[in-house]
Structures are given as C-alpha cells and as structure tokens.
Design a protein around this motif. Structure first.
Motif, short mmCIF file in Angstrom:
data_model
loop_
_atom_site.label_atom_id
_atom_site.label_comp_id
_atom_site.label_asym_id
_atom_site.label_seq_id
_atom_site.Cartn_x
_atom_site.Cartn_y
_atom_site.Cartn_z
N ARG A 43 9.81 0.95 33.95
CA ARG A 43 9.52 1.00 32.51
C ARG A 43 10.55 0.11 31.81
O ARG A 43 11.75 0.37 31.89
CB ARG A 43 9.62 2.43 31.99
N GLY A 50 7.63 -0.36 21.94
CA GLY A 50 6.95 0.33 23.04
C GLY A 50 7.54 -0.08 24.38
O GLY A 50 8.59 -0.73 24.46
N ASP A 121 -2.01 0.16 29.75
CA ASP A 121 -1.91 1.43 29.03
C ASP A 121 -0.46 1.88 28.92
O ASP A 121 0.38 1.57 29.77
CB ASP A 121 -2.72 2.50 29.77
N ASP A 122 -0.17 2.65 27.88
CA ASP A 122 1.14 3.25 27.69
C ASP A 122 1.17 4.55 28.49
O ASP A 122 0.58 5.55 28.10
CB ASP A 122 1.39 3.52 26.21
N ASP A 124 3.57 6.62 28.99
CA ASP A 124 4.27 7.73 28.33
C ASP A 124 3.30 8.58 27.52
O ASP A 124 3.40 9.80 27.49
CB ASP A 124 5.38 7.20 27.42
N THR A 125 2.35 7.93 26.87
CA THR A 125 1.37 8.64 26.04
C THR A 125 0.24 9.20 26.90
O THR A 125 -0.15 10.36 26.77
CB THR A 125 0.78 7.69 24.99
N LEU A 126 -0.28 8.37 27.79
CA LEU A 126 -1.45 8.73 28.59
C LEU A 126 -1.15 9.81 29.62
O LEU A 126 -1.97 10.68 29.88
CB LEU A 126 -1.96 7.47 29.28
N TRP A 127 0.02 9.74 30.22
CA TRP A 127 0.40 10.65 31.31
C TRP A 127 1.44 11.63 30.79
O TRP A 127 2.57 11.68 31.25
CB TRP A 127 0.93 9.83 32.47
N ALA A 128 1.05 12.43 29.82
CA ALA A 128 1.99 13.32 29.14
C ALA A 128 2.31 14.57 29.96
O ALA A 128 3.39 15.11 29.86
CB ALA A 128 1.43 13.71 27.78
N ASN A 129 1.39 15.02 30.79
CA ASN A 129 1.57 16.29 31.50
C ASN A 129 1.44 16.07 33.00
O ASN A 129 0.33 16.00 33.52
CB ASN A 129 0.54 17.30 31.00
N ARG A 159 6.00 12.41 36.84
CA ARG A 159 6.50 11.36 35.95
C ARG A 159 7.90 10.89 36.34
O ARG A 159 8.34 9.85 35.91
CB ARG A 159 6.51 11.85 34.50
#
Length: 178
Positions: A43, A50, A121-122, A124-129, A159
């Motif tokens: 990352r 972003g 894709d972001d 951090d937003t998409l894979w929140a859980n 993550r």
C-alpha cells in the motif's frame, strides 16, 4: 522376410513411437512458467490522495510467460434460504490480458521479468471486514515454448497481508517502507 517378421517390425516400431511420444509429452509438460507471487500487498500513498495497492509477480524461468492474465476477487458470503454461499466479486486490476511476462535474463537492468500489478479499487474501503471477506488473486500464464499453462492462486485471508511501502526492485518480494 516372413509375415511374422513384418508383424514384429510393425509392433516394435509402433511401441517405440508410442514410448517416444509419451517421453516427449512428459518433457514438454515439465516446461511451464515458474512464477512467484507476493503473499503481501503493498500500500503506497498517491500524490493525488488515497492509496495505491499492488502485488508483485516474478517469472523465474528463462522462457517468456505468454497469455499472462491476472484476476482478483473479493470473496464474501451471501445469504440463501438454506444458509450461506461464498460469492466471488471481480476486482479491477491494471493488467492487460494476454500480455507477455519476459523470462529472467542475466544482465537485465530493467528486471522485465518482474511485474507489479495495481488494483484499481481502494482495498481499504472495499475490504473493510476481514472476518467475512478475503481477497483472492489468480494468475494464468502459458509457456512460450511448450504452450502448457500454469495456474497460481494466492488467498489473502486477512487485511494484515497489506503492508505500507513499496516492493523492492528485481526478484525480491520484500516490501520496504517509504
């Protein structure tokens, strides 16, 4: 030459041809792309804001990996009347399907056999859980000589596989902080 001699010659010739074909196919089947794929995601912050997320693939064979294709999915549960099923949601990668990943060469100062592949894709937003979701990356490549296909799959279950930094140049899959 008698009839039995002719039949014996035909039988031995056919058997030798069959053995030669099996040996040849076995040898060609061993000639496949030998790729290594990072087990961590880098990352890096973008200048425009972003983050940018990347994985790295390295071709360790001397031959080119052709028809190279990288695919990524977010694996998530979906409820159905009988319980739950797993659904793969495709993610967009900055990778051209059918491209070539050159073979490893001594003296290659540009490390063309190593490629960083960026997620559009972001994450951090998409894979929140990560208790429900995981990330799957699949790589397909065909050997430029034999034509045999290799398939690779890396599953990022948590993550914590995302590391801040950038991949080191060349064969290394190490991520160093910026």
């Amino acid at each position: 030459m008698t009839g039995s001699d002719v039949l014996l010659s035909l039988g031995l010739g056919s058997m030798a041809s069959l053995v030669a074909s099996v040996v040849f196919l076995g040898a060609m089947k061993r000639i496949r792309p030998k790729l290594i794929i990072s087990t961590e995601i880098a990352r890096t912050p973008r200048d425009s804001g972003g983050n940018s997320f990347r994985i790295k693939v390295v071709n360790m064979s001397k031959r080119a990996a052709v028809d190279f294709q990288a695919l990524a999915y977010l694996d998530h549960p979906r409820k159905v009347p009988e319980g739950q099923v797993r659904v793969l949601k495709p993610l967009r990668l900055h990778s051209t399907p059918g491209s070539v990943l050159p073979g490893k060469r001594k003296g290659d100062t540009e490390a063309r056999h190593a490629r960083r592949i960026r997620f559009h894709d972001d994450l951090d937003t998409l894979w929140a859980n990560d208790q429900e979701n995981s990330l799957i990356v699949r790589i397909y490549a065909r050997d430029g000589t034999s034509g045999y296909v290799s398939e690779y799959e890396v599953i990022f279950p948590l993550r914590r596989h995302i590391k801040d930094g950038s991949f080191v140049y060349g064969d290394s899959l190490e991520i160093v902080p910026l």
